[in-house]
Design a protein around this motif. Structure first.
Motif, short mmCIF file in Angstrom:
data_model
loop_
_atom_site.label_atom_id
_atom_site.label_comp_id
_atom_site.label_asym_id
_atom_site.label_seq_id
_atom_site.Cartn_x
_atom_site.Cartn_y
_atom_site.Cartn_z
N GLY B 137 1.22 -0.96 -0.20
CA GLY B 137 0.30 -0.40 0.45
C GLY B 137 1.35 1.39 0.08
N ASP B 138 2.07 1.24 0.30
CA ASP B 138 2.95 1.86 0.05
C ASP B 138 3.08 3.19 -1.06
N ASP B 139 1.79 2.90 -2.55
CA ASP B 139 1.62 3.64 -3.95
C ASP B 139 0.70 4.70 -3.75
N LEU B 140 0.20 3.85 -2.68
CA LEU B 140 -1.91 5.06 -2.94
C LEU B 140 -1.83 6.39 -2.41
N GLU B 141 -2.88 6.90 -3.27
CA GLU B 141 -2.70 8.10 -3.65
C GLU B 141 -2.86 9.29 -1.70
N GLY B 142 -2.31 9.97 -1.88
CA GLY B 142 -1.88 10.56 -0.24
C GLY B 142 -0.63 10.08 0.12
N ILE B 143 -0.12 9.53 -0.70
CA ILE B 143 1.17 9.44 0.21
C ILE B 143 2.26 10.38 -0.60
N LEU B 144 2.57 10.82 0.56
CA LEU B 144 3.78 11.88 -0.13
C LEU B 144 5.07 12.16 0.52
N SER B 145 5.79 11.97 -0.28
CA SER B 145 7.06 12.25 -0.27
C SER B 145 7.69 13.70 0.05
N PRO B 146 8.52 13.65 1.11
CA PRO B 146 8.96 14.71 2.05
C PRO B 146 9.09 15.51 1.67
N LEU B 147 10.65 15.03 0.52
CA LEU B 147 10.82 16.15 -0.08
C LEU B 147 10.03 17.19 -0.94
N GLU B 148 9.47 16.20 -1.60
CA GLU B 148 8.27 17.13 -1.65
C GLU B 148 7.38 17.23 -1.84
N LEU B 149 7.02 17.78 -0.93
CA LEU B 149 6.03 18.64 0.10
C LEU B 149 6.37 19.70 0.09
N LEU B 150 7.86 18.89 0.83
CA LEU B 150 8.57 20.68 1.59
C LEU B 150 8.51 21.31 0.57
N PHE B 151 9.34 20.85 -1.06
CA PHE B 151 10.13 22.21 -2.08
C PHE B 151 8.18 22.29 -2.68
N TRP B 152 7.29 21.95 -2.52
CA TRP B 152 6.11 22.49 -2.92
C TRP B 152 5.66 23.61 -1.78
N ILE B 153 5.28 23.48 -0.88
CA ILE B 153 5.35 24.29 0.36
C ILE B 153 6.31 25.37 -0.26
N LYS B 154 7.47 25.32 0.24
CA LYS B 154 8.35 26.10 -0.16
C LYS B 154 8.14 27.18 -1.19
N GLY B 155 9.14 26.10 -2.68
CA GLY B 155 8.53 26.95 -3.83
C GLY B 155 7.22 27.58 -4.81
N HIS B 156 6.50 27.17 -3.04
CA HIS B 156 5.30 27.70 -3.26
C HIS B 156 5.10 29.45 -3.67
N GLU B 157 6.10 29.64 -1.93
CA GLU B 157 5.73 30.47 -1.69
C GLU B 157 6.91 31.73 -1.69
N LEU B 158 8.27 31.08 -2.79
CA LEU B 158 8.86 31.45 -3.48
C LEU B 158 7.99 31.67 -4.77
N GLY B 159 6.89 31.64 -5.50
CA GLY B 159 6.93 31.37 -6.49
C GLY B 159 6.75 30.40 -7.58
#
Lengths: 175, 350
Positions: B137-159
């Motif tokens: 089950g480790d490939d289900l939707e809703g499982i997020l990569s920690p790296l992706e999650l962090l650079f999405w959050i920060k990347g969004h704040e950086l524009g």
């Protein structure tokens, strides 16, 4: 006398990445004068000479081997040091250490050689977290306040200018 | 605020040597190496797949630890005062492999091309892949990569990342497996964005790599901390994460790291309902090769000699891509000493 400079290490902002230790070791043949200590619960505490305004080491040295230079750094006359370790006894941070190579006490000299070339202390220039500030008191005060504003609330403290000033000039940690 | 001064060893660029160095990766190791090399008079070009130099310091590590401006101003100084040229959104690769953050690059350059064009090459591409756990089950939707999650959050704040890309975490239950610095940073960011965060760790807070101090700050903020538990499987519904099934553990004899080994207790299964799940159990090196051209070890780390040189003469490597995940200071150290080697090698002294 030039304007007194301060080298301030902000424990509340340090992330323990060891960049300061790395660059200090790099310019001092592998022996850093600044070190990161880690508590059991993993809080990072950078320890370095505070170049205290009222420096006990400077007062206790029997051979007057410790002096303050024109930027305000507490320095050692290596040829006058007799290795009695009195300075170590009185230093609140246990900073001075006896170098068998130099045959004298050594410690941070606020990058004396670099300052002669117009360069600032390497640790302050390279710290990614901006936890180390160097400069005249008013400037350091401003920069520390500006940087702390970015900290998480748990790492911010309501301090008056006077309290922060006291912390910067004496090395007393105001946490 | 003042920028990091990567060129801390000199005031201005000395007389040019005419030698050209390509650095791949604009993180702490790459930028620090660039700072040293420009102080020795070499011309430096830096290639990076992200839209802006800074690496993990800029795109992943939260602002309260390393301010964006501190890194930005430092990178800018290299460009403006020392004529370093940046090639952003450029992935360097010999062969093929997908890494995290690949959505940011717009062009690919071959490592062998850089080798031809420059007098020396330094690889400092870091750790842009996440270790997979390998449970059902480790490939289900809703499982997020920690790296992706962090650079999405920060990347969004950086524009750089559109809002739709960042999951709306407000009021959502986010489970995080792991207790290292990445796990803790994910917890801080999810908590800040209004999620109900629960952390799961197979040992106790005493062994947690991020330390009890950081974890207790999170707990005081309402993050729930579960220790002595290990994931067994992820339970989904319509292809999406619904819950995680955990096993309780007990600590046995110390392992090779000196920490007591967690032993799962059979029959102790229980479930926790979740909306999102993050496995922050480690990151893996992403060298610009995939199994050929230069030597890497079993864990994808680049093999270097005491000169920081790879198996190809003239190509050097430094930082996390050589050592695996470490601290910023360790990457800076490696970048610095690799640059010393490159300079000596270019002068024919090594």
């Amino acid at each position: 006398m030039m304007e007194r400079k301060y080298l301030y290490l902000d424990y509340l902002t340090c992330i323990g990445c060891e960049t300061c230790e790395t660059v200090c070791a790099f310019i001092h043949d592998g022996s850093p004068n600044i070190r990161i200590y880690v508590t059991e619960n993993k809080q990072y505490v950078p320890i370095n000479c505070k170049h205290c305004d009222d420096a006990p080491c400077l007062r206790v040295c029997p051979t007057h081997a410790i002096y303050r230079d024109e930027d305000g750094a507490v320095r050692i006359h290596e040829d006058k040091c007799i290795g009695c370790l009195a300075c170590l006894q009185v230093c609140p941070y246990g900073v001075p250490f006896y170098s068998l190579k130099v045959k004298a006490i050594t410690k941070c000299d606020m990058c004396a050689e670099r300052r002669e070339e117009g360069l600032e202390p390497a640790c302050a220039l390279m710290c990614p977290a901006e936890a180390i500030q160097y400069g005249p008191l008013e400037m350091v005060l401003e920069l520390v306040k500006e940087r702390r504003a970015k900290n998480i609330p748990e790492h911010q403290r309501e301090l008056s200018d006077e309290e922060l000033k006291k912390s910067i000039v004496s090395g007393y940690s105001v946490l | 605020m003042r920028g990091m001064k990567f060129s801390f060893l000199c005031r201005s660029k000395p007389e040019r040597t005419g030698k050209r160095v390509a650095i791949i990766g604009a993180g702490p190791a790459g930028l620090t190496a660039a700072g040293y090399l420009v102080c020795k008079g070499h011309d430096v070009d830096i290639y990076d797949k992200m839209p802006e130099p800074g690496g993990l310091m800029l795109f992943v590590i939260p602002e309260f630890r390393i301010p964006v401006e501190r890194v930005r101003l430092g990178a800018k100084e290299l460009e403006e005062e020392f004529e370093v040229t940046y090639y952003p959104r450029t992935k360097v690769m010999e062969g093929e492999r997908e890494d995290e953050g690949d959505e940011f690059y717009e062009r690919i350059v071959k490592l062998s091309e850089l080798k031809e064009k420059y007098d020396a090459v330094l690889i400092a591409t870091g750790i842009w892949n996440v270790r997979r756990i390998g449970i059902p089950g480790d490939d289900l939707e809703g499982i997020l990569s920690p790296l992706e999650l962090l650079f999405w959050i920060k990347g969004h704040e950086l524009g750089y990342v559109p809002k739709e890309k960042v999951p709306d975490l407000e009021g959502k239950r986010v489970g995080i497996i792991g207790a290292g610095l990445t796990a803790v940073d994910v917890a801080f960011e999810c908590n800040r964005l209004g999620a109900e965060v629960e952390m799961f760790y197979r040992r106790t807070i005493r062994e947690a790599p991020a330390g009890a101090y950081e974890i207790n700050i999170l707990r005081n903020r309402g993050v729930k901390w579960f220790e002595l538990v290990t994931p067994k499987r992820v339970i989904g519904e319509n292809g999406r994460v619904k819950a995680i099934e955990l096993l309780r553990t007990r600590l046995g004899e110390p392992d090779e790291t000196g920490r007591r080994r967690p032993i799962p207790i059979p029959g102790s299964e229980f479930q926790v309902e979740l909306d999102y799940l993050v496995f922050a159990i480690g990151m893996a090196p992403t060298p610009p090769v995939n199994g050929s051209y230069i030597a890497t070890d079993r864990r994808a780390r680049i093999v270097v000699d005491s000169r920081h040189m790879t198996s190809v003469e003239g190509i050097f490597a430094a930082g996390d891509v050589v050592n695996g995940p470490t601290k910023v200071g360790r990457a800076i150290k490696d970048g610095l000493y690799a640059a010393v080697s490159i300079d000596r090698w270019l002068r024919g002294e090594l």
